[in-house]
Design a protein around this motif. Structure first.
Motif, mmCIF file in Angstrom:
data_model
loop_
_atom_site.group_PDB
_atom_site.id
_atom_site.type_symbol
_atom_site.label_atom_id
_atom_site.label_comp_id
_atom_site.label_asym_id
_atom_site.label_seq_id
_atom_site.Cartn_x
_atom_site.Cartn_y
_atom_site.Cartn_z
ATOM 1 N N TRP A 1 0.840 -1.208 0.000
ATOM 2 C CA TRP A 1 0.000 0.000 0.000
ATOM 3 C C TRP A 1 0.873 1.255 0.000
ATOM 4 O O TRP A 1 0.482 2.284 -0.550
ATOM 5 C CB TRP A 1 -0.973 -0.013 1.179
ATOM 6 N N ILE A 2 2.066 1.129 0.599
ATOM 7 C CA ILE A 2 2.961 2.295 0.579
ATOM 8 C C ILE A 2 3.528 2.487 -0.830
ATOM 9 O O ILE A 2 3.606 3.615 -1.342
ATOM 10 C CB ILE A 2 4.094 2.123 1.608
ATOM 11 N N THR A 3 3.878 1.393 -1.458
ATOM 12 C CA THR A 3 4.411 1.544 -2.823
ATOM 13 C C THR A 3 3.329 2.045 -3.789
ATOM 14 O O THR A 3 3.631 2.750 -4.747
ATOM 15 C CB THR A 3 5.037 0.229 -3.331
ATOM 16 N N HIS A 4 2.056 1.701 -3.489
ATOM 17 C CA HIS A 4 0.975 2.298 -4.293
ATOM 18 C C HIS A 4 0.950 3.817 -4.124
ATOM 19 O O HIS A 4 0.662 4.559 -5.066
ATOM 20 C CB HIS A 4 -0.391 1.731 -3.876
ATOM 21 N N LEU A 5 1.241 4.253 -2.917
ATOM 22 C CA LEU A 5 1.190 5.698 -2.642
ATOM 23 C C LEU A 5 2.289 6.461 -3.379
ATOM 24 O O LEU A 5 2.240 7.688 -3.477
ATOM 25 C CB LEU A 5 1.287 5.960 -1.138
ATOM 26 N N ALA B 1 6.389 11.915 -1.554
ATOM 27 C CA ALA B 1 7.659 12.104 -0.835
ATOM 28 C C ALA B 1 7.633 11.362 0.502
ATOM 29 O O ALA B 1 8.614 10.692 0.871
ATOM 30 C CB ALA B 1 7.904 13.599 -0.603
ATOM 31 N N ALA B 2 6.512 11.448 1.222
ATOM 32 C CA ALA B 2 6.429 10.766 2.518
ATOM 33 C C ALA B 2 6.523 9.257 2.337
ATOM 34 O O ALA B 2 7.138 8.546 3.148
ATOM 35 C CB ALA B 2 5.127 11.151 3.215
ATOM 36 N N ALA B 3 5.919 8.748 1.242
ATOM 37 C CA ALA B 3 5.983 7.306 0.987
ATOM 38 C C ALA B 3 7.430 6.874 0.736
ATOM 39 O O ALA B 3 7.883 5.843 1.259
ATOM 40 C CB ALA B 3 5.100 6.968 -0.217
ATOM 41 N N LEU B 4 8.147 7.671 -0.033
ATOM 42 C CA LEU B 4 9.558 7.337 -0.283
ATOM 43 C C LEU B 4 10.363 7.345 1.016
ATOM 44 O O LEU B 4 11.169 6.450 1.265
ATOM 45 C CB LEU B 4 10.161 8.342 -1.273
ATOM 46 N N ARG B 5 10.122 8.355 1.848
ATOM 47 C CA ARG B 5 10.869 8.425 3.121
ATOM 48 C C ARG B 5 10.515 7.256 4.038
ATOM 49 O O ARG B 5 11.368 6.734 4.746
ATOM 50 C CB ARG B 5 10.588 9.755 3.820
ATOM 51 N N SER B 6 9.240 6.850 4.017
ATOM 52 C CA SER B 6 8.826 5.776 4.931
ATOM 53 C C SER B 6 9.494 4.449 4.578
ATOM 54 O O SER B 6 9.530 3.529 5.394
ATOM 55 C CB SER B 6 7.303 5.613 4.893
ATOM 56 N N LEU B 7 10.031 4.336 3.372
ATOM 57 C CA LEU B 7 10.672 3.080 2.968
ATOM 58 C C LEU B 7 12.162 3.047 3.318
ATOM 59 O O LEU B 7 12.853 2.089 2.999
ATOM 60 C CB LEU B 7 10.468 2.874 1.454
ATOM 61 N N ARG B 8 12.643 4.101 3.966
ATOM 62 C CA ARG B 8 14.075 4.141 4.300
ATOM 63 C C ARG B 8 14.531 2.954 5.160
ATOM 64 O O ARG B 8 15.636 2.457 4.965
ATOM 65 C CB ARG B 8 14.416 5.466 4.992
ATOM 66 N N PRO B 9 13.706 2.471 6.108
ATOM 67 C CA PRO B 9 14.184 1.307 6.869
ATOM 68 C C PRO B 9 14.083 -0.011 6.091
ATOM 69 O O PRO B 9 14.430 -1.064 6.630
ATOM 70 C CB PRO B 9 13.240 1.273 8.092
ATOM 71 N N TYR B 10 13.598 0.027 4.846
ATOM 72 C CA TYR B 10 13.289 -1.229 4.154
ATOM 73 C C TYR B 10 14.106 -1.435 2.878
ATOM 74 O O TYR B 10 13.665 -2.108 1.946
ATOM 75 C CB TYR B 10 11.784 -1.276 3.831
ATOM 76 N N GLY B 11 15.293 -0.899 2.842
ATOM 77 C CA GLY B 11 16.124 -1.053 1.655
ATOM 78 C C GLY B 11 16.578 -2.487 1.448
ATOM 79 O O GLY B 11 17.051 -2.842 0.362
ATOM 80 N N TRP B 12 16.427 -3.311 2.455
ATOM 81 C CA TRP B 12 16.863 -4.710 2.356
ATOM 82 C C TRP B 12 15.770 -5.622 1.803
ATOM 83 O O TRP B 12 16.014 -6.790 1.528
ATOM 84 C CB TRP B 12 17.283 -5.211 3.743
ATOM 85 N N ARG B 13 14.560 -5.093 1.645
ATOM 86 C CA ARG B 13 13.460 -5.974 1.207
ATOM 87 C C ARG B 13 13.363 -5.996 -0.305
ATOM 88 O O ARG B 13 13.196 -4.957 -0.958
ATOM 89 C CB ARG B 13 12.140 -5.518 1.832
ATOM 90 N N GLU B 14 13.453 -7.206 -0.832
ATOM 91 C CA GLU B 14 13.434 -7.377 -2.280
ATOM 92 C C GLU B 14 12.160 -6.805 -2.916
ATOM 93 O O GLU B 14 12.211 -6.174 -3.970
ATOM 94 C CB GLU B 14 13.546 -8.878 -2.642
ATOM 95 N N ASP B 15 11.017 -7.054 -2.254
ATOM 96 C CA ASP B 15 9.758 -6.597 -2.851
ATOM 97 C C ASP B 15 9.723 -5.075 -2.963
ATOM 98 O O ASP B 15 9.188 -4.525 -3.928
ATOM 99 C CB ASP B 15 8.558 -7.109 -2.041
ATOM 100 N N VAL C 1 9.839 15.431 -3.846
ATOM 101 C CA VAL C 1 9.853 13.992 -4.125
ATOM 102 C C VAL C 1 11.281 13.554 -4.467
ATOM 103 O O VAL C 1 11.775 12.529 -3.968
ATOM 104 C CB VAL C 1 8.881 13.651 -5.284
ATOM 105 N N ARG C 2 11.944 14.349 -5.296
ATOM 106 C CA ARG C 2 13.317 13.982 -5.671
ATOM 107 C C ARG C 2 14.230 14.012 -4.450
ATOM 108 O O ARG C 2 15.068 13.133 -4.265
ATOM 109 C CB ARG C 2 13.835 14.943 -6.756
ATOM 110 N N GLU C 3 14.015 15.024 -3.594
ATOM 111 C CA GLU C 3 14.835 15.109 -2.373
ATOM 112 C C GLU C 3 14.606 13.878 -1.496
ATOM 113 O O GLU C 3 15.555 13.298 -0.950
ATOM 114 C CB GLU C 3 14.477 16.394 -1.611
ATOM 115 N N ALA C 4 13.341 13.464 -1.381
ATOM 116 C CA ALA C 4 13.027 12.278 -0.573
ATOM 117 C C ALA C 4 13.681 11.043 -1.185
ATOM 118 O O ALA C 4 14.208 10.177 -0.464
ATOM 119 C CB ALA C 4 11.518 12.098 -0.492
ATOM 120 N N LEU C 5 13.662 10.959 -2.508
ATOM 121 C CA LEU C 5 14.280 9.806 -3.178
ATOM 122 C C LEU C 5 15.775 9.743 -2.868
ATOM 123 O O LEU C 5 16.292 8.700 -2.469
ATOM 124 C CB LEU C 5 14.069 9.911 -4.695
#
Lengths: 358, 504
Positions: A239-243, A253-267, A285-289
């Protein structure tokens, strides 16, 4: 208006005005005198009451009941203020002693009564005391009496958190998200405390309810997820990746930032297309990326980030990216060759003066 | 001759009727605003009393604040002021001092006291202000940033500060302002309560003359003993406390003091920062924020919080006060002219249909008509056109209502602020409240005419200011002094300014 009638009107008006002003003036002076007396009395009593408290704490048996029964009304008022001040600062055994002193003053019982009978402001004050005293209140009462406003629900959720209620995370989160509207900073902090160690329930709830939440609440929940510990790969993040496709740049931008702890997850890695987000119209958005890629920090990702920075048109975004790279990776020197020399020099020069982080 | 006399008589009667009509409209508006203010006091008091049980210093969601301090020739006060800003209680704070091309030792004093070191790199983005020479940081005070730039005025200096900070919020303050230690927490309350919609918040401004300042903190709070600062202190309570609470309650807050206001940094950057071609940058920026957000249908709030207090020097000579008030009046006209399309426009909500028309009618037109009345009525009485009893009644009601409003401000201060509440200081303030309406108010009406003339001929300068400082050597407890010159408008753009214009 004849002369005589006019004079009478003027005199009558003057008298009326004098009466109104005298009444109002008397009220002001009376309030000033009362307020001054109260302030002076409190100021004089505060050090005395504080010393009494600390003297008793130093004793093996403080006998708080006799202390409380010996206080005058004014001293009780001051004691409540002093306890409020110290209960917010202290932890552990020392706090437990202050809680005992508070209970001797019946603050907990009064607060429990108030959450049943008080108005919103009184209930907020009562909930605050119950949190400070780490009191337990049954969930049914909180549901019934303290769910009328977002502040009350946040106070109730905080009480569940501080009192280690068995199902604090589920129930507290439910309280906070009721209504689907944005939270105060206090509410968001409470949501964070409830979920930071294991945001699984929050993420699962998000996968079902996120469409019902206001954009502001979505952003706040995503920021809580960003700051919480990561959870296992069986917990839904789709649902976050949908966002990431949401029409609101703030949500993307918030969705991209929320994935910062999940760089290890393949999905997660499969679902994010960094090149597409690097061309997003919105600089936030680019800054968050860039921040997210720097946070993930593996060499391949950082190489990609550095390549993207070559084409980044916004000076402030480049600076933010340079800061992220400086903080999170050991690849700072590569910033120089990807068009961010000025940003990199600025980050480095600031750090040199401050002798630490940027 | 008889025909001319009749024409003059009819003109005076027509003007009198117009003035009376305007008086009724203006005072009805004041009654609405101050009535709303009195009702709002209770709610504000309750909101202030609730202190949520959490630890702000460990919360990752507390918005950071940059305190932006424009400084132009502030060598006497800057160290003391900065000491006070650096000790403000708040979890995440940065103090940005912008030396706006000072001729004096402002920068030297800062470099000496705070061991400033130059940041040895170019700023990597454009800043919309006059050229910046250097940026300094202190190895001993991580939260301090000093910007040295060419003179460009207060707006220009503020823009430099808000472009160079990364904090989510910024607090615009005057260099000669003392902010109470917990004031940032209090003024940030709207941003903590409604983080997604709050874009600006202002606190109360009070006159520091009469107080004792040591080490950047006020150690004794007293009302001013000098007449002019005393009159201003009541004026500020009426306009900056009760009036603001009322406007806030009516969703009509359109003015946040330049001496102490908190803003969302990105929001102000998005509207292009502060306008540099106005002498009322504080009024203008809030109006433009309303225009920006309301014009796009965005949900937003501009709030007033009564309890946080910033203390500022009030001019203690008639010359300095006159210059200040003329500048405020000119700035008000500039802002209304620049945003005239918003006036009466329902698209901008209460700001369009109430706040700006109120500023136009009551604050801009009102004093001009009032002064016109003082000039025309005495001859009209002599000529027998107006009954003396009628005039006496009119004056009585005007003064009486004015005193009631002034005292309502004092009432609010006694109830909510409680900084000095004894009987003697309160009686002194009430005395100032009476005098504010006998002489002072009439003087301000004539000042408005002169300011209108200055606006018409294009005067844009700020006027010179001289600080006496807050320290023990400052004489009368930190009073801003007139430089004594008859004509003090200068070519340089003054950055150090007083608080903004209070409404009547």
């Amino acid at each position: 208006m004849t002369g005589v009638t006019g004079s009478r009107i003027v005199i009558g008006s003057a008298l009326l005005l004098a009466i109104v002003l005298t009444g109002f003036g008397t009220l002001i002076v009376g309030m000033a005198a009362y307020s001054d007396r109260e302030t002076r009395q409190k100021g004089a009593l505060k050090p005395i009451v504080r010393d009494q408290l600390f003297d008793r704490i130093a004793q093996p048996n403080p006998d708080w009941e006799s202390w409380a029964s010996g206080l005058s009304e004014a001293e009780r008022t001051v004691a409540v203020d002093v306890l409020d001040e110290y209960l917010r600062r202290l932890e552990g055994d020392r706090k437990a002693q202050f809680i005992e002193a508070s209970e001797a003053l019946n603050i907990d019982e009064n607060a429990l009564r108030t959450i049943r009978t008080g108005d919103t402001h009184e209930k907020l004050s009562a909930l605050t005391w119950l949190v400070l005293l780490e009191s337990r209140v049954d969930v049914a009462t909180l549901r019934q009496r303290c769910s009328g406003t977002p502040d009350l629900r946040a106070g109730a959720a905080r009480l569940l958190y501080e009192s280690d209620y068995d199902d604090e995370q589920m129930v507290g989160t439910e309280f906070l998200l009721q209504g689907g509207k944005a939270l105060s900073v206090f509410g968001r902090d409470t949501l964070y405390r409830l979920n930071r160690n294991d945001p699984t329930p929050l993420l699962e709830r998000g996968s079902i309810e996120y469409r019902d939440w206001s954009p502001s609440l979505i952003i706040q929940i995503l920021s809580v997820i960003e700051h919480s510990f990561p959870v296992g790969d069986d917990v839904p993040l789709d649902w976050i990746t949908h966002l990431l496709e949401h029409e609101s740049a703030e949500i993307r931008a918030a969705a991209l930032r929320s994935l910062r702890p999940y760089g290890w997850r393949e999905d997660v890695l499969k679902r994010i297309d960094p090149d597409r987000h690097a061309t997003d119209d919105s600089p936030i958005v680019r800054e968050a990326l860039y921040g997210t890629l720097a946070e993930w920090g593996d060499p391949e990702t950082v190489d990609r980030l550095l390549e993207m920075l070559r084409h980044e048109p916004n000076d402030r975004v480049r600076l933010a990216a340079a800061r992220s790279v400086y903080r999170r990776t050991d690849r700072q020197e590569h910033l120089v060759v990807c068009g961010t020399e000025r940003a990199w020099n600025w980050v480095r020069a600031n750090a040199a003066v401050r002798g630490n982080d940027t | 001759m008889t025909g001319i006399t009749a024409l003059v008589g009819r003109s005076i009667v027509a003007f009198g009727l117009f003035a009376i009509g305007l008086y009724i409209v203006i005072n009805s508006i004041y009654m609405c605003i101050h009535g709303a203010g009195l009702f709002g006091l209770r709610a504000a008091e309750q909101r202030n009393q609730w202190n949520p049980p959490y630890e702000p210093f460990t919360s990752p969601f507390f918005p950071g604040i940059a305190v932006v301090v424009p400084a132009y020739n502030e060598a006497d006060t800057i160290v003391e002021s900065l000491r006070s800003f650096l000790t403000l209680e708040y979890p995440d704070i940065e103090v940005v001092v912008v030396n706006d091309g000072s001729d004096d030792e402002t920068l030297t004093r800062l470099r000496e006291v705070y061991d400033l070191e130059r940041v040895d790199a170019d700023i990597p983005f454009d800043v919309p202000c006059e050229p910046i020479h250097d940026v300094y940081r202190s190895p001993n005070h991580e939260d301090l940033l000093v910007v040295d730039k060419d003179n460009g005025g207060k707006s220009d200096a503020l823009n430099a500060g808000i472009w160079l900070t990364d904090q989510e919020l910024f607090c615009a303050v005057d260099a000669d302002t003392i902010i109470e230690r917990s004031a940032l927490f209090d003024v940030a309350r709207p941003f903590l309560r409604d983080p997604q919609t709050a874009v600006a918040a202002g606190g109360t401004i009070r006159i520091i003359n009469g107080c004792t300042v040591e080490g950047g903190r006020i150690t004794a709070m007293n009302p001013p003993t000098q007449l002019l600062p005393g009159l201003q202190s009541v004026e500020y309570l009426r306009a900056f406390l009760l009036g603001r609470i009322g406007l806030d309650r009516l969703r009509s807050l359109v003015l946040i003091s330049g001496a102490f206001g908190l803003f969302r940094t990105e929001a102000v950057r998005n509207i292009g920062g502060y306008r540099r071609d106005t002498v009322a940058e504080d009024f203008d920026v809030v109006v433009r924020l309303h225009r920006h957000f309301a014009g796009r249908g965005r949900e937003f709030r501009v709030r007033f919080v009564p309890n946080p207090i910033a203390w500022t020097e009030g001019p203690d000579t008639i010359g300095a006060l006159g210059r200040q008030r003329r500048r405020w009046y000119r700035g008000q006209i500039e802002t209304l002219v620049a945003n005239w399309r918003m006036i009466g426009n329902p698209r901008y909500g209460m700001i369009g249909v109430f706040a700006l028309p109120y500023f136009l009618i009551a604050e801009t037109l009102g004093p001009l008509v009032e002064a016109g009345g003082y000039v025309t009525i005495p001859p009209a009485i002599v000529l027998g056109i107006i009954h003396p009893e009628f005039f006496a009644l009119f004056v009585l009601l005007t003064i009486g209502f004015g005193v009631l409003l002034s005292w309502a401000g004092i009432f609010g201060a006694v109830w909510v602020l409680r900084r000095y509440t004894g009987v003697k200081p309160t009686l002194l303030m009430m005395g100032y409240g009476i005098l504010e309406n006998i002489g002072y108010r009439q003087w301000k009406a004539f000042v408005a005419w002169r300011a209108l003339y200055e606006y018409a001929i294009g005067v844009t300068a700020w006027g010179d200011l001289e600080r006496s400082g807050f320290g023990p050597d400052s004489g009368s407890g930190g009073v801003q002094r007139d430089d004594g010159a008859a004509s003090t408008e200068t070519d340089r753009v003054g950055t150090a300014v007083e608080a903004e214009k209070p409404e009547r």
